[in-house]
Design a protein around this motif. Structure first.
Motif, short mmCIF file in Angstrom:
data_model
loop_
_atom_site.label_atom_id
_atom_site.label_comp_id
_atom_site.label_asym_id
_atom_site.label_seq_id
_atom_site.Cartn_x
_atom_site.Cartn_y
_atom_site.Cartn_z
N LEU A 87 0.82 -1.21 0.00
CA LEU A 87 0.00 0.00 0.00
C LEU A 87 0.85 1.26 0.00
N THR A 88 2.10 1.17 0.44
CA THR A 88 2.96 2.36 0.43
C THR A 88 3.39 2.74 -0.98
N SER A 89 3.20 1.83 -1.93
CA SER A 89 3.56 2.14 -3.32
C SER A 89 2.52 3.00 -4.01
N THR B 272 -2.32 7.95 -3.65
CA THR B 272 -3.77 8.12 -3.51
C THR B 272 -4.25 9.49 -3.94
N ALA B 273 -3.31 10.39 -4.26
CA ALA B 273 -3.72 11.69 -4.80
C ALA B 273 -4.18 11.56 -6.24
N ILE B 274 -3.86 10.43 -6.87
CA ILE B 274 -4.26 10.17 -8.26
C ILE B 274 -5.49 9.28 -8.24
N ALA B 275 -6.50 9.67 -8.98
CA ALA B 275 -7.73 8.88 -9.04
C ALA B 275 -7.50 7.62 -9.86
N PRO B 276 -7.98 6.47 -9.40
CA PRO B 276 -7.79 5.22 -10.17
C PRO B 276 -8.27 5.34 -11.60
N GLY B 277 -9.36 6.07 -11.81
CA GLY B 277 -9.92 6.19 -13.15
C GLY B 277 -9.14 7.11 -14.07
N ASP B 278 -8.20 7.88 -13.53
CA ASP B 278 -7.38 8.77 -14.36
C ASP B 278 -6.08 8.11 -14.81
N ASP B 279 -5.48 7.32 -13.91
CA ASP B 279 -4.21 6.66 -14.21
C ASP B 279 -4.04 5.55 -13.19
N PHE B 280 -4.50 4.36 -13.55
CA PHE B 280 -4.52 3.29 -12.56
C PHE B 280 -3.12 2.81 -12.21
N TRP B 281 -2.21 2.79 -13.18
CA TRP B 281 -0.84 2.38 -12.88
C TRP B 281 -0.24 3.30 -11.83
N SER B 282 -0.41 4.61 -12.00
CA SER B 282 0.17 5.56 -11.05
C SER B 282 -0.55 5.52 -9.69
N PHE B 283 -1.85 5.26 -9.70
CA PHE B 283 -2.57 5.09 -8.44
C PHE B 283 -1.95 3.94 -7.65
N GLY C 83 3.59 6.21 -5.72
CA GLY C 83 4.44 6.48 -4.57
C GLY C 83 5.79 5.82 -4.72
N TRP C 84 5.77 4.59 -5.19
CA TRP C 84 7.04 3.88 -5.45
C TRP C 84 7.85 4.60 -6.53
N THR D 84 11.83 6.06 -6.13
CA THR D 84 12.74 5.05 -6.68
C THR D 84 13.62 5.64 -7.78
N THR D 85 14.91 5.35 -7.70
CA THR D 85 15.89 5.74 -8.71
C THR D 85 16.40 4.49 -9.40
N ILE D 86 16.55 4.55 -10.70
CA ILE D 86 17.08 3.40 -11.45
C ILE D 86 18.57 3.26 -11.14
N PRO D 87 19.03 2.09 -10.68
CA PRO D 87 20.46 1.89 -10.40
C PRO D 87 21.32 2.13 -11.64
N ALA D 88 22.55 2.51 -11.41
CA ALA D 88 23.44 2.88 -12.52
C ALA D 88 23.72 1.73 -13.46
N ASP D 89 23.61 0.48 -12.98
CA ASP D 89 23.93 -0.66 -13.85
C ASP D 89 22.71 -1.28 -14.50
#
Length: 680
Positions: free
Chosen positions: A41-43, A46-57, A61-62, A66-71
């Motif tokens: 649930l920490t990922s 909740t400021a994004i509505a599920p119906g607007d962008d479900f992936w981001s909902f 947060g994750w 999150t930063t992509i590692p250099a390798d």
């Protein structure tokens, strides 16, 4: 290039791995790996509505933290778990390398192969000496006849691939196949206009020059220009990735006389004999117009340019096994320039990948014994049967399919063969000679071993027990030519599958992946194969027209998704995978309802209903961030849609998702009921 009609999840988008059961903070071994029930649930954002962008909902947060590692070119659940899987394999390999006789003859092969790779000083000390016999063989070529012998030889580059596949007309027997090949970059990178692609082309020419210079090849700059011009000419003739998905167009079986009539510039009898496939009565001529054009390019190009091309490609393809300067040059172009990766992966991790590639089932036998819990296989079998039942329900009630086609579809569904965990019998590597201290030689002998194994099978009936992936491969696939779905042990872990997680999450994750692979049997490609894997039509004209109407509507939806500024998803290229995703998630939802009918209705957990947890399981399974260069490369070549749209593009077509999250008109993902695509 190996011509293949199998469809599968790519490692880039489904990187998950097998680990021991995760411990919760209080040490309990029976806790879900993620969250208290399988969803983190920490990922969420909740400021994004599920119906607007479900992936981001589900993942916003994750993504923010999150930063992509250099390798890495990407990061997500999958990459993290893959690292853990590699750690598990490393335990096996380190022990084999230090104690090469402890595990018998095969263990010594594995230990010697891995130890040779890890001996950087030994590789450095040999310098370019290991290259010399191979480059000398190329230099000795005197005419087009001898050139074509090398084209058909193991380990050498060729503008034409020669391989073995099950016969489309009779998948119980093998046939030879030829197709387009021979480029050092994705086809579109030679052809597309714009500053970005100009930069790739400039970097590639510089790479060709550098590789030749490192190998001591004279006049590297001039030769690089000629090699690049040759590859560009071939790229102009190559079929696009989306056209190369057209099975009917690829299906052009010819005998030797037919090949000679279509592309007389090639000595087909000689090349097939060199490849050990001259006994094949027919040869599948895939990408036929490209092969015809490449034949004309072959005779119009000076022999010396072809020899330079082959020498460059040999060095480039083996750069990993050579001194650091070669390996670094290859990384700088293929990983840093084309994918935006900042630093190379740890050497031991690359060693794990190489050893898995060369002796994968030998490693896999130990991997399964040490890390794969038998209970996982039993739970998967229940999931698979619920998915089969769900597809049966959906096909039986399909409003657009006529009775004749419906009956044929149900016959094919019943014939699906699921395979879970590992093969019944592991490969025998006893004829593969591994020499400790000879890295390039080991790599070449590995390729020769694999080729000899394939040729030994060629005259015999197709062995359906063979696996195209090792147990420790984090992936899954469907083979239309055998009507089999295969789930290696390493994919049966969180977040896809967690025996301790809420069933809703498991059905939304691994259930949808099972459904995805089964769905490939009914996508725009797989639907052209019958229950035995034969390429045949089992559709009435009316049902085929209705199917094409729905798939065209789905492709049009994905054509509108902008993955990067100015770069949209290719709905035709990704159509098969999108059908798999949509049908798979819908079938998984039906399977989850079957589960609840047997085990009781799901309760609300942490404020989320069972249906909400189901869809969250799907969304978080595709929790991924990509570097822009890597995202662009995949957009041009990968038949899978970007993770964002694998989630958003599917759920907006599912009625149950609208109900679960109370999505109403005005939401960005909202589609009116009549606009929603339902195929299976």
């Amino acid at each position: 290039m190996r011509f293949s009609i199998s469809t599968r999840l790519t490692a880039a988008t489904a990187l998950l791995a097998l680990t021991a059961p995760a411990l919760s903070k209080d040490g309990a071994a029976n806790a879900p790996r993620y969250g208290s029930f399988g969803v983190d649930l920490t990922s969420r954002d909740t400021a994004i509505a599920p119906g607007d962008d479900f992936w981001s909902f589900a993942n916003g947060g994750w993504a923010k933290r999150t930063t992509i590692p250099a390798d890495k070119a990407a990061i997500g659940y999958g990459n993290i778990l893959t690292d853990e899987a590699e750690q598990n394999v490393r335990l096996i390999l380190d022990d084999m390398a230090k104690n090469p006789t402890k595990y018998g003859a095969t263990g010594k092969q594995v230990g010697d192969f891995y130890a040779t790779w890890m001996d950087e000083a030994g590789i450095e000390a040999k310098g370019t000496e290991p290259l010399k016999p191979y480059l000398a063989k190329i230099a000795a070529v005197k005419d087009l006849t001898e050139l074509q012998v090398l084209f058909a030889s193991v380990g050498y580059q060729s503008p034409i691939s020669i391989s073995v596949i099950p016969n489309l007309a009779d998948p119980t027997r093998y046939t030879a196949a030829v197709g387009q090949s021979g480029l050092g970059m994705p086809r579109d990178y030679y052809l597309l206009q714009g500053e970005k692609y100009d930069g790739y082309r400039k970097a590639y020419r510089a790479y060709i020059e550098k590789i030749q210079t490192l190998a001591g090849i004279p006049n590297a700059a001039a030769k690089a220009e000629a090699i690049f011009a040759l590859e560009t000419a071939m790229a102009k003739e190559h079929w696009s990735p989306e056209k190369s998905r057209d099975i009917a167009a690829l299906n052009d079986p010819q005998d030797i006389a037919g090949l000679e009539a279509k592309a007389p510039e090639f000595d087909w009898a000689l090349m097939l004999k060199t490849a050990g496939l001259d006994s094949s009565p027919k040869v599948l001529m895939a990408n036929n117009t490209a092969i015809i054009a490449i034949g004309k390019i072959m005779v119009a190009t000076p022999l010396d340019v072809w020899k330079d091309y082959m020498a460059y490609h040999f060095v480039s393809s083996t750069a990993t096994f050579l001194p650091k300067a070669f390996d670094q040059a290859s990384f700088d172009f293929y990983s840093a320039t084309l994918s935006g990766v900042k630093t190379p992966r740890d050497r031991w991790k690359r060693g794990v990948q190489l050893t898995n590639g060369a002796l994968g089932e030998a490693v896999g036998a130990l991997y399964v014994a040490r890390f794969f819990p038998p209970a996982a296989k039993a739970q998967m079998q229940e999931l698979i049967e619920n998915l089969r039942g769900s597809y049966q329900d959906r096909i039986s009630k399909s409003s657009w399919m006529d009775d004749a086609t419906r009956k044929a579809a149900l016959v094919k569904l019943a014939a699906f063969e699921p395979r879970v965990g590992y093969p019944d019998k592991f490969l025998d590597y006893s004829s593969f000679k591994v020499v400790r201290g000879d890295m390039l030689g080991n790599a070449m002998r590995s390729a020769e071993f694999a080729n000899a194994l394939q040729l030994s099978r060629f005259p015999k009936p197709v062995d359906r027990s063979l696996w195209a992936m090792t147990p420790q491969t984090v992936n899954a696939y469907y083979s239309p030519l055998s009507n089999q779905i295969t789930f290696p042990a390493a994919i049966l872990q969180p977040p896809y599958f967690d025996p301790n997680a809420d069933p809703a999450v498991n059905y939304g994750a691994i259930g949808a992946i099972i459904g995805h692979e089964m769905g490939h049997g009914f996508d725009d490609q797989g639907s052209q194969f019958g229950p035995t894997g034969k390429f045949e039509n089992w559709w009435t004209p009316a049902a085929k027209a209705a199917f094409k109407e729905r798939t065209a509507a789905l492709a049009a939806q994905y054509d509108q998704f902008e993955s990067l500024p100015g770069n949209k998803v290719n709905g035709k290229l990704t159509l098969g995978e999108n059908i798999g995703d949509l049908g798979g998630l819908e079938a998984a939802y039906g399977a989850y309802q079957r589960y609840q009918a047997k085990h009781g209705k799901a309760k609300v957990i942490n404020g989320l209903t069972g249906d909400q947890r189901f869809f969250m399981g799907w969304a978080q399974a595709w929790q991924t961030k990509l570097r822009d260069d890597a995202a662009l490369a995949r957009l041009r070549t990968d038949p899978h849609s970007p993770p964002l749209f694998r989630v958003n593009g599917v759920v907006r077509n599912m009625d149950a998702w609208y109900t679960a999250f109370n999505v109403k008109p005005g939401s960005k993902l909202y589609l009116a009921p009549e606009q929603r695509v339902h195929i299976w």
